[in-house]
Design an enzyme around this catalytic site. Structure first.
Site, PDB file in Angstrom:
ATOM      1  N   TYR A   1      -2.318   1.628  -0.395  1.00 56.40           N
ATOM      2  CA  TYR A   1      -1.732   2.658   0.605  1.00 56.40           C
ATOM      3  C   TYR A   1      -1.289   3.830   0.051  1.00 56.40           C
ATOM      4  O   TYR A   1      -1.827   4.633   0.803  1.00 56.40           O
ATOM      5  CB  TYR A   1      -0.338   1.801   0.956  1.00 56.40           C
ATOM      6  CG  TYR A   1       0.292   2.470   2.045  1.00 56.40           C
ATOM      7  CD1 TYR A   1       1.584   2.943   1.896  1.00 56.40           C
ATOM      8  CD2 TYR A   1       0.209   2.531   3.393  1.00 56.40           C
ATOM      9  CE1 TYR A   1       2.416   3.699   2.727  1.00 56.40           C
ATOM     10  CE2 TYR A   1       0.585   3.327   4.391  1.00 56.40           C
ATOM     11  CZ  TYR A   1       1.841   3.755   4.217  1.00 56.40           C
ATOM     12  OH  TYR A   1       2.710   4.406   5.047  1.00 56.40           O
TER      13      TYR A   1
ATOM     14  N   LYS B   1      -2.994   7.321   1.115  1.00 59.91           N
ATOM     15  CA  LYS B   1      -2.127   8.673   1.798  1.00 59.91           C
ATOM     16  C   LYS B   1      -2.398   9.798   1.004  1.00 59.91           C
ATOM     17  O   LYS B   1      -2.643  10.735   1.717  1.00 59.91           O
ATOM     18  CB  LYS B   1      -0.665   8.180   1.579  1.00 59.91           C
ATOM     19  CG  LYS B   1      -0.229   7.225   2.728  1.00 59.91           C
ATOM     20  CD  LYS B   1      -0.300   7.526   3.998  1.00 59.91           C
ATOM     21  CE  LYS B   1      -0.459   6.793   4.785  1.00 59.91           C
ATOM     22  NZ  LYS B   1      -0.717   7.214   6.493  1.00 59.91           N
TER      23      LYS B   1
HETATM   24  C1  VAH Z   1       5.872   1.244   3.959  1.00 60.37           C
HETATM   25  N1  VAH Z   1       7.138   1.893   5.768  1.00 60.37           N
HETATM   26  O1  VAH Z   1       7.031   0.681   3.556  1.00 60.37           O
HETATM   27  C2  VAH Z   1       6.216   2.127   5.111  1.00 60.37           C
HETATM   28  C3  VAH Z   1       6.321   3.449   4.447  1.00 60.37           C
HETATM   29  C4  VAH Z   1       7.569   4.555   2.683  1.00 60.37           C
HETATM   30  C5  VAH Z   1       6.798   3.480   2.961  1.00 60.37           C
HETATM   31  O2  VAH Z   1       5.142   4.298   4.507  1.00 60.37           O
HETATM   32  O3  VAH Z   1       4.757   0.505   3.526  1.00 60.37           O
END
Ligand code: VAH
Length: 323
Positions: free
Chosen positions: A148, A152
């Protein structure tokens, strides 16, 4: 940015998601339901279908995206569709396909059709273990260890490239963990801070999947929506950054949040059983330096921890009674 016959309608991708749901409602309230096309790959709830145009859209399908942008004469895109951190660790290939494949399609279609402005969020997940954890700077080390987080950072750099190379006006915020009452928690590491409210109201007991002393930057949804629209309304000549603004609002530990809820629900009990999401949370910062957002587009948070807990308990109690 108000849609006009020249600027076209607004498209929201991921409109069924935690932020997408409330962002769509806010945009429709501001610009008129008919001017905001809500899309998602998930089935649309009545709350979205009753108040304006909706379409099923898989952002990884570029032809479908191009056809929809042309059909609705889209001028502004809020690209919110994403796989979050915890789900992204369980399904890293899906996270890359949706988060980067989808973003690439949005950027390419925007250049091809002349979309005026794009919002695409980043996250504190863009930071990694080497990033300074206190008052994390706007410009700093970005070596995330989650898929993730990788998507980003890649998304930030892709957005900056399309801004430089093709003149796209793309803006975005590195959201902290978002806390909200309108959609159930879904796939995020910071979602403990949402799930805890559901269990405090439903059962009075919550098993927290991060340690009691885990401190993370957080933000309440009303402040999240306000920041997003404020950045999109900002004068482009004042902006020195693109889709990567640091933003700070709340910072607390899981134990501090539990204690704040317990002040209002004295029988509430929490036990802490960290799981794989603890390793994700441990790579993220504790506090954020958001001086660039404050200087370039006037960011100011409104909710403190007590006000957020009061509002969350009131709204979620009412919603759980209704549903
Ligand atoms: C997550 N709510 O927990 C999201 C967010 C800062 C984390 O991007 O993956």
């Amino acid at each position: 940015m108000t849609p006009t016959p020249d600027t076209g309608r607004i498209l929201v991708t991921g409109a069924c998601g935690q932020i997408g749901t409330e962002l769509t409602a806010a945009l429709r309230a501001r610009h008129g339901g008919e001017n905001v096309v809500a899309t998602d790959v998930a089935p649309m709830p009545r709350a979205l279908t009753d108040c304006g145009p909706t379409e099923r859209l898989d952002v990884t399908d570029r032809d479908a995206l191009l056809a929809l942008v042309r059909k609705h004469r889209i001028g502004v895109i809020y690209h919110m569709a994403a796989i979050l951190s915890a789900t992204g660790e369980e399904k890293p290939r899906l996270a890359w396909a949706v988060n980067i494949g989808g973003l690439y399609n949005v950027l390419e279609v925007a250049v091809e059709t002349g979309v005026e402005r794009i919002y695409h969020p980043s996250s504190i997940a863009a930071f990694g273990p080497e990033t300074p954890k206190d008052m994390t700077p706007q410009e700093t080390v970005l070596r995330p260890t989650t898929m993730y987080g990788v998507t980003k950072v890649t998304g930030e750099m892709l957005g900056a490239y399309y801004h430089r190379r093709f003149g796209l006006d793309i803006r975005g915020i590195r959201y902290p963990g978002v806390i909200s009452s309108e959609t159930p928690p879904g796939g995020g590491t910071t979602d403990y801070a949402v799930a805890i409210f559901y269990e405090a109201i439903r059962s009075g007991r919550y098993t927290c999947f991060v340690r009691e002393d885990t401190v993370l930057p957080m933000i309440y949804m009303p402040d999240t929506i306000r920041a997003t629209l404020q950045l999109m309304d900002a004068d482009a000549s004042k902006l020195r950054h693109a889709a990567e603004y640091n933003l700070a609002s709340l910072t607390f530990s899981a134990g501090e949040l539990a204690a704040e809820i317990k002040k209002r629900l004295p029988h509430f009990e929490v036990e802490y059983k960290p799981d794989f999401r603890q390793q994700i949370a441990d790579t993220w910062p504790k506090t954020i330096d958001d001086s660039a957002a404050r200087a370039e587009w006037g960011w100011q948070p409104q909710y403190n921890l007590g006000a957020m807990v009061d509002d969350m308990l009131e709204k979620l109690t009412a919603r759980l009674r209704r549903d």
